[in-house]
Motif scaffolding. Sequence first.
Motif, mmCIF file in Angstrom:
data_model
loop_
_atom_site.group_PDB
_atom_site.id
_atom_site.type_symbol
_atom_site.label_atom_id
_atom_site.label_comp_id
_atom_site.label_asym_id
_atom_site.label_seq_id
_atom_site.Cartn_x
_atom_site.Cartn_y
_atom_site.Cartn_z
ATOM 1 N N THR A 29 11.020 -25.940 34.261
ATOM 2 C CA THR A 29 10.965 -24.482 34.134
ATOM 3 C C THR A 29 11.646 -24.006 32.852
ATOM 4 O O THR A 29 11.242 -23.022 32.235
ATOM 5 N N THR A 70 9.720 -20.764 41.997
ATOM 6 C CA THR A 70 10.312 -21.450 40.877
ATOM 7 C C THR A 70 11.567 -22.185 41.293
ATOM 8 O O THR A 70 11.852 -23.283 40.845
ATOM 9 N N GLY A 74 11.839 -26.028 40.713
ATOM 10 C CA GLY A 74 12.663 -26.203 39.533
ATOM 11 C C GLY A 74 13.939 -26.945 39.869
ATOM 12 O O GLY A 74 14.185 -27.365 40.992
#
Length: 614
Positions: A29, A70, A74
């Motif tokens: 990310t 995310t 991530g």
Amino acid sequence: MNVELNDLIELFAYKVDDLEAGREPRGGTGSLLHLRRRLLEAKLPGPLAKRFREIDRRYRAIQDQEPGATAEVGPASPPPELAEIDLGIVELPIEEDVLPAEDQTQALLQAFAEDVYWARLNRELARVVRGLTGGRRYELRLAYAFLQNFEAYSATPNFARDFNLSKFTLSEPIPALSDPLVTLDDEEIALALMREVFHIALRLGDGKTYPLPLPPEGVLPYLRRFLRRIVETPEALPVTPPGGGPTSDELRAALDEARRSALTAHEREQLVRDLEEKLREVAAQERRMRMVAEEDRRRFLAAAERLTAILRRYLPAPRGEAAFPEVPEPLASGADAGPKLDELPRDATMVTLRRAPTRLTLGGVPLTLSVAGEHTQLTVAGEEYPLREGEPLSVPYETWEVWAFLRGDYVHVRLEMREGAQLSALLSEGRVLAYLVHPHADYAYLRLLRAFSARLKGPVNYEEYSPESAERFTEAPLDTLEAFARKGLGVVKQRLRKTPGGLKLLREVAVSLGLEPEGQKLLRVLSDWLNFRPPTRETMGGDLGIATIAGEPVNVQAGNLVLSVRQTDDTVYVGAAGSVPRKLGDLMVWPLDDGAVVIAREGKRLAHTFVKVI
């Protein structure tokens, strides 16, 4: 640079695809955020900016709909600096950070249009100043005084609201013709002077350069008032006695003092007599100089009107009458929206291209755009020319001038008719017509041409072209005769194309008709016309007259004859004292005793010359 940005956008799209599929972006990310920040800070051209916005809209939709996505894919604890970057960038609205593609395109086209306008204007002004640097240079001297006074007055507090120039005071008079500091006989200096006048005219009323809030339509009347205000100020053309001697007022004061002096009667009488004689001489000189100054004032007022007419003719509307140049939208490539290169009309004379290797033919001119790093070249018919940012390139090619401008990542190319090319081509044809319509020796040249035209087809009975055959020519109106001769000239040109070396037959025709001297002259002018090549600005010749049809009639002088050219609605007429006016199309021949005046017209431009036939 654009290739690198395109690759970065492709990489950004791959990473967003991974997010949409629920996979961790390649590189993590953090790499995605770094990449997005770089693209946000880059100055993307229109098509790339549009594509980036579409991809970034998908990315933000993922962030809005799946706020934890995310975090799930991530790293468990992203570095603090990446978190700060995320907080500082993700919430920025992309629409405010990147200039919309439409606005970028409009700004680009406006910049190109200004380049084209100034390139055209410089060419036209170079032609105009050639006619202003001779004689007493009234227009240039007044333009110089205008620049000096405008610069001084625009810096005063009164300037901002003084639309009528009621508070104007002269800061510098109109320079004398012999002023050593003002060398207006130099065409380069005169051109720079006129360019500066146009710069002021274009900046007036823009609300930025000068504090005078003029509407665009009010710029030209204001400049005309300013020019006339300078001329009407008495100090603009001061009257001083020659040689710097005493003035008549000073001599009158000295005369009064001499009459009251304590000199002896004889000495006082002699002194008064000398002063009275000197006063009469100086007063007469001042009267002559005032008359000269008044005549100069009238001439400068006329020069002010001519300068105003030049401004009106070349200033873009609504300031003047000129049309601001049009520049087409950049051609698209691939899947980009917009017109494509293969959709370019065959008769197109202008195009805007991306700065990328391109081959095309514009108006019959083969062009190749080459790009190598920061270097850009335009190849015109096999010749390479470098393109530099903001510098117009002009390349002559046959009847065209190829104009090219590089600005940013785009190149604008247009074709302009070479200066005087069309008019010169018409004048070349008109020189032949001047011989054909002249009644010399029972229209000898027209009879020669008709017999020559027939000879190009086969054997000829030359008795059909005797002087008696010219009787019908004497009864025909000039316009009808000219149209007949011009049509015959076109037929001869077509037949010569099918008969290589056919011009040699003209000598045979001339001998058969007993017109050998006339045949030699006709052979020469025909050869010049058939082998015509567009002249350059330096080879136009000094016997040409150039004029522009405006509101006032244009006079064309040939010896003692003065022809008046005037426009009524959409029709242009040529007339002379005691004759019926004739309509002027693109070409006209006005016969005289020993020759003819040839007038060629292209739009509002006129060119004229005198051709001696006898």
